[in-house]
Design a protein around this motif. Structure first.
Motif: not given
Length: 256
Positions: A98-101, A116-117, A238-241
């Protein structure tokens, strides 16, 4: 490179889940879970080790004024909350997605983009927590570990949902001023912390927990996960991967 990281972490996830019955923890508290060594290695220990070798001191800390315009504040809340509520309905998808989106929806051309992020990040995590509960109530499926624990402890009905949402609202109201107060005091504390010693202590704590609660098998998973967790840093992705460690096994399981 992103695909490489995703596949590497996904392969680790498949092997780890397949090895869950081989866990031999010295301390038996419930059933051993591969999440501890796998996620600790991918996201915890890997980041700690990189930080230990990249810098040895904390950057200067200081108080800053909050100057984000109301328009951008509302936009950050909207994008974060929307993304968090959407991913809450999908299995194996965490608030990190969700944070990536939300990040993709926020332009980077303004100086306040980072602020803002952070707002959108908070919105994503909060809405994700709320809607994972909603998903449990409506479709009867758990979408996070916390909700799975709630499902085992409580009987989910209208009264329980009302109680949980009341607790969430009160917690949000209390946490806002508390976070600001603790944050200001933490600034003074951080100035006296030896960064290297602090990171080493946390790393030793993680290692001890992995050994105690998952045994030698967990230690092997932990050691394997660390270099994979370092890949995003050196490959520039990104570490999200790394969430492929959950997404790939879950996808293959659902496909049969």
């Amino acid at each position: 490179f992103a695909a490489l990281v995703f596949l590497a972490s996904g392969t680790l996830g498949i092997i780890s889940f397949g090895s869950e019955k081989l866990l031999n923890p010295p301390i038996q508290i419930g059933e051993g879970a591969v999440f501890l060594p796998m996620l600790s290695g991918l996201f915890g220990a890997s980041t700690l080790i990189i930080s230990m070798f990249s810098r040895r001191e904390l950057p200067p800390q200081g108080e800053t004024d909050y100057t984000l315009p109301p328009k951008r504040l509302i936009r950050g809340i909207f994008f974060g909350s929307t993304a968090g509520s959407l991913v809450a309905w999908f299995p194996g998808v965490s608030s990190a997605v969700a944070t990536i989106i939300a990040r993709l929806a926020i332009p980077n051309e303004y100086e306040e983009s980072e602020s803002e992020f952070i707002v959108s990040l908070s919105g994503a995590n909060t809405s994700n927590a709320i809607f994972t509960l909603t998903a449990l109530y409506i479709i009867g499926r758990t979408r996070s570990g916390a909700v799975a624990a709630i499902d085992q402890i409580l009987t989910i009905n209208q009264e329980t949902m009302l109680l949980l949402f009341t607790i969430i609202s009160l917690t949000a109201l209390i946490s806002y001023p508390t976070t600001i107060l603790i944050g200001k005091k933490a600034l003074k504390l951080f100035e006296h912390i030896n960064y290297t010693h602090f990171l080493s202590s946390v790393l030793i704590l993680l290692l001890s927990m992995v050994i105690l609660f998952t045994g030698t098998t967990g230690l092997v998973i932990f050691a394997t996960a660390i270099p994979i967790g370092m890949l995003p840093h050196y490959l520039g992705v990104r570490k999200s991967h790394l969430m492929g460690c959950i997404l790939l096994p879950v996808t293959l399981y659902l496909l049969g």
